[in-house]
Structures are given as structure tokens and as C-alpha cells.
Design a protein around this motif. Structure first.
Motif, PDB file in Angstrom:
ATOM      1  N   THR A 257       0.835  -1.196   0.000  1.00  0.00           N
ATOM      2  CA  THR A 257       0.000   0.000   0.000  1.00  0.00           C
ATOM      3  C   THR A 257       0.871   1.248   0.000  1.00  0.00           C
ATOM      4  N   TYR A 265      -3.811   3.587  -1.388  1.00  0.00           N
ATOM      5  CA  TYR A 265      -3.999   2.695  -2.540  1.00  0.00           C
ATOM      6  C   TYR A 265      -3.349   1.354  -2.248  1.00  0.00           C
ATOM      7  N   TYR A 278       2.774   4.517 -10.826  1.00  0.00           N
ATOM      8  CA  TYR A 278       1.522   4.764 -10.113  1.00  0.00           C
ATOM      9  C   TYR A 278       1.276   6.264  -9.939  1.00  0.00           C
ATOM     10  N   GLN A 296      -8.662   3.739  -6.921  1.00  0.00           N
ATOM     11  CA  GLN A 296      -8.321   2.670  -5.985  1.00  0.00           C
ATOM     12  C   GLN A 296      -8.761   1.312  -6.525  1.00  0.00           C
ATOM     13  N   TYR A 299      -6.395   0.357  -9.423  1.00  0.00           N
ATOM     14  CA  TYR A 299      -5.041  -0.007  -8.997  1.00  0.00           C
ATOM     15  C   TYR A 299      -5.006  -1.376  -8.332  1.00  0.00           C
TER      16      TYR A 299
END
Length: 457
Positions: A257, A265, A278, A296, A299
Motif C-alpha cells: 500500500t 492505494y 503509479y 483505488q 489499482y
């Protein structure tokens, strides 16, 4: 006349795309566009319905494909329609093919956005015909010296495509990319804060670069990935922004994360170099006002196309292959760093081969000397196997210069898979890491299975 020529090129391209897909499904990423461009040199200029404010070019040495994949997946998850070249055909033929496939028979593009990975050397020509208002520069590093020379040559190429109408998305921690900031009308910076994998360099072979603005020395306070990190010029005021617009913070590599602009995320890929991909993806998503929860969702479900990590089963051994651009020291360093994080006993196989981009083919040894191998060699490596007909001894010398025991190095000046696997059979360790070029990996995948079957493994 131009309209007739355009329609002819478009229809020929659509026919070739259809025919190619029948013969080899999923192929034909360049041929339709290449033929259309032969019929009309400025073919891609004539498509209708394009909102150039929503056209994005992703360029730079490393990270183009992955970043493009992340952006496209995020936009699609949010319900946006997008034309792209996910297959990685990033020259003008590939861009033309993507437009052909997404256009109507009259040449109208109806997608909300266009997002293309673009070869940095080809960027000026493509931008001349398809003037994207958004250009994202991931980084500029030493790469494909036979084709590109050195990074300043590519710097000048990218510079040609930037105008005061351009919005630039720039890597805050890569000096060459960030130095484009003075050329554009608007700049969005993205970056990654210092984290547990950040490092400093103090080795004999360490290299830096001159400041792109004043030519004095650039100093890095730390690196997040090789040659990318917090920096400043020792002479002028050029430096990383203290607070880039989109900055990844509080990375938890175990939980996979991170936080960006106050939001958390969860991601499937935790390698440090992914963090910059990212960050840029979130910046582009913000341009389209995509809700945080949709980013979110995208991803957490993202799967990279053409992943860099593969495995080969060979009897009880598992060979972990790390795909690299052999023409690029940064990807080689990232591969070394990835292996170094595994502290269990291992065998390390290094097969730097002859580079076969276009003739005359060539070899080089300097990329391995641009890299720091100390952490790798200190990570419980029981044996190194250096193979290749071209540079096996040179690769072994690099490890010896770093202090690795030469009695623990096997040198195989051959490209024979049989000899490579025979050497591997001599050692009991089942944890194997392999770095070589893609063609050799594909050969070994086939031959591991054959040898294993013949040996009853």
C-alpha cells in the motif's frame, strides 16, 4: 485529393488489420499503419473528432509501457472510452494502426481520450502530425547506444515537441526529465518520497550527470531507483521540488500500500520503480476528474501486460527470470536490486549477450560497470554462473572487481543451453535467479522442459 488519399489509406489499413487478425490473432500492431503511412505520409493528421486536450503521449527511457497500461486500465475502470497502443507498438506505424482500429470508416475518432506510448526518438515526427497537448516524460537514461547515442541526443528530440501549449507531466526526481519544465505552458510534477528501499551511492564505479541547465555537477541526496531520487545542482538553483503535485508517500512494501495526496492505494506490484508509474497514473486520472474510489479500484485490480518477472520450472529448481532491456543499465540495476531483497541462499545466472537490434550487431560491457552489484553479491549468493559467447569473462570480471570470490563463479563462454543447464545441475541450490535477454529466456524455457523430460525430472 487529400481526403480521397486518406480514405484509401484508412480502408487499406482496416483491411490489413482484419486480415492480419484472421491469420495471427492479436498481431498486426504495426503493419496496417505502416502501409497507410506509405500511401499518405501525414496520414495520422487527417483523423477527425480528436480533442487534442485529451491526447496523452507517454515517452522516456523506462516505464512507458507500464505507465500507459496503468492509465488505460484506470480510465476504462472509470467508464472512459480510450484509444491506445497497449501492445507497445510505439513508432508512427503503431500509432497509425491504433487510430485505424478505433476510427469509423470515415476516419472519425469517437473515444474520449487517446493515450499512446511513444518512442522518444520518434516523438517529434509523431507530434507534428498528432499534436498532443499532454506529454509525460518518465525519465531519460542511457539506452540503446547503437541507436540513440547518448541521452542528450534524445533530450533534443523530445525538446522539439514541446511548446507553450503543452502540459508536461514530469518526473520530479529525474534531472533530465524535470529540466523540460521551462519549455511548457503548464507543468505537473510527480514523485516518490524517501522510503525503506531508498539508497545512497559511494562506490568506485558510481556515476552522476551534469546539470541539464548549467552543466555543473548534479548531486543526489538519495536514490529511489537507480539515477532517480532527490537531487540538486551544485552550482545553480535546479533541484527536485519539495512538494510535487502528486507524491507517493508512506509506502508499506509488506502490505503493498501507499498514500498519495491523502488517499491510500492497494497495489499488486510493489517494486520501487512501479511507484513512479503509479504516481503518474494518478496525475492523469486527476486530469479526467476520476473519483478516488475508482482509481483505488483500478489499482487494486491492475495486471501488467508483458510482465517483467517469469519463472521456469526445471526439475526441483525454479528459475526466476527477470526481464530487462539489455541496452539499459537502469533496468539491469533494478533487476540486481530485486534479487538482493531475497536473502535466502541462491544461484545467480548472468547472461549478457550480443545486442541484435540492427546490423552491425554489437556487444558492450560498460552497462554492468554502471551498476552497483555489492548488495546483490552480499545477499547470500552461493554461486554466480556467467554465460554467453560474447561477454562471459567480462561479466565475471565485474563481479570479481566487486570482491566476489572468483572460486564461486562459473564462467561459460557459450550460448549452449545444454552446457548452461549441465552447469546448473552441479549445484544443489533450488533458488535460481536469471538475468539475460528475452530470446535466451525463451530458448531456455523450451530446453528446460526437453532436458527435464529426457532426464525424467
Amino acid at each position: 485529393m487529400e481526403k480521397i488519399k486518406f480514405l484509401l489509406a484508412l480502408w487499406v489499413g482496416k483491411f490489413l488489420a482484419f486480415a492480419t487478425n484472421l491469420v495471427a490473432k492479436g498481431r498486426g500492431t504495426n503493419i496496417p499503419g505502416a502501409y497507410a503511412n506509405k500511401i499518405q505520409k501525414d496520414f495520422i493528421r487527417h483523423f477527425k473528432g480528436i480533442n487534442y486536450d485529451n491526447v496523452f503521449f507517454i515517452t522516456g527511457t523506462n516505464g512507458k509501457s507500464t505507465t500507459n497500461n496503468i492509465i488505460v486500465h484506470t480510465l476504462k475502470t472509470a467508464g472512459k472510452s480510450i484509444a491506445t497502443n497497449l501492445e507497445g507498438a510505439n513508432l508512427i506505424g503503431g500509432i497509425a494502426t491504433a487510430l485505424i482500429k478505433n476510427a469509423s470508416w470515415s476516419g472519425t475518432i469517437q473515444q474520449e481520450a487517446l493515450c499512446f506510448e511513444v518512442d522518444e526518438r520518434s516523438l517529434p515526427r509523431i507530434h507534428e502530425y498528432l499534436p498532443a497537448k499532454n506529454i509525460c516524460v518518465t525519465n531519460l537514461q542511457k539506452d540503446q547506444v547503437q541507436r540513440n547515442g547518448e541521452p542528450d541526443y534524445i533530450y533534443q528530440k523530445i525538446k522539439q515537441a514541446i511548446t507553450k501549449d503543452t502540459t508536461l507531466y514530469l518526473n520530479n526526481e529525474e534531472p533530465r526529465a524535470k529540466s523540460f519544465e521551462d519549455l511548457a505552458g503548464k507543468v505537473i510534477y510527480y514523485g516518490v518520497e524517501k522510503n525503506e528501499t531508498s539508497f545512497i551511492k559511494d562506490g568506485f564505479y558510481d556515476v552522476t550527470l551534469p546539470c541539464p541547465k548549467c552543466n555543473h555537477k548534479i548531486e543526489f541526496q538519495y536514490y529511489n531507483v537507480d539515477n532517480v531520487g532527490n537531487f540538486h545542482c551544485t552550482h545553480c538553483d535546479f533541484q527536485s521540488e519539495k512538494e510535487p503535485h502528486f507524491c507517493i508517500k508512506h509506502i508499506d512494501f509488506e502490505k503493498q500500500t501507499f498514500e498519495c495526496n491523502g488517499n491510500t492505494y492497494e497495489v499488486p506490484y510493489k517494486q520501487p520503480f512501479f511507484m513512479y508509474n503509479y504516481a503518474l497514473g494518478i496525475a492523469i486520472a486527476n486530469k479526467f476528474d476520476i473519483p478516488t474510489e475508482k482509481i483505488q479500484e483500478a489499482y487494486s485490480s491492475f495486471k501488467n501486460i508483458g510482465g517483467r518477472l517469469e519463472t521456469i520450472d526445471y526439475g526441483s529448481k525454479q528459475i526466476k527470470y527477470i526481464r530487462i532491456k539489455q541496452e539499459n543499465p537502469e533496468t539491469l540495476q533494478s533487476a540486481f536490486d530485486y534479487i538482493a531483497r531475497d536473502k535466502t541462499p541462491k544461484i545467480f545466472m548472468l547472461g549478457l549477450e550480443q545486442l541484435e537490434d540492427f546490423k552491425p550487431y554489437y556487444t558492450n560491457t560498460f552497462y554492468s560497470f554502471d551498476c552497483d552489484v555489492n548488495q546483490l553479491l552480499d545477499s547470500n549468493v552461493e554461486r554466480c554462473i556467467c554465460f554467453s559467447e560474447a561477454v562471459a569473462y567480462d561479466s565475471a570480471n565485474r563481479l570479481i572487481y566487486a570482491g566476489f570470490d572468483k572460486d564461486k563463479i562459473s564462467i561459460l563462454p557459450t550460448d549452449s543451453d545444454e552446457e548452461i543447464l549441465k552447469e546448473l545441475d552441479k549445484h544443489d541450490c533450488d533458488n535460481i535467479y536469471l538475468i539475460t535477454w528475452l530470446h535466451k529466456y525463451e530458448e531456455l524455457t523450451v530446453d528446460c522442459k526437453k532436458v527435464g523430460e529426457s532426464n525424467g525430472k
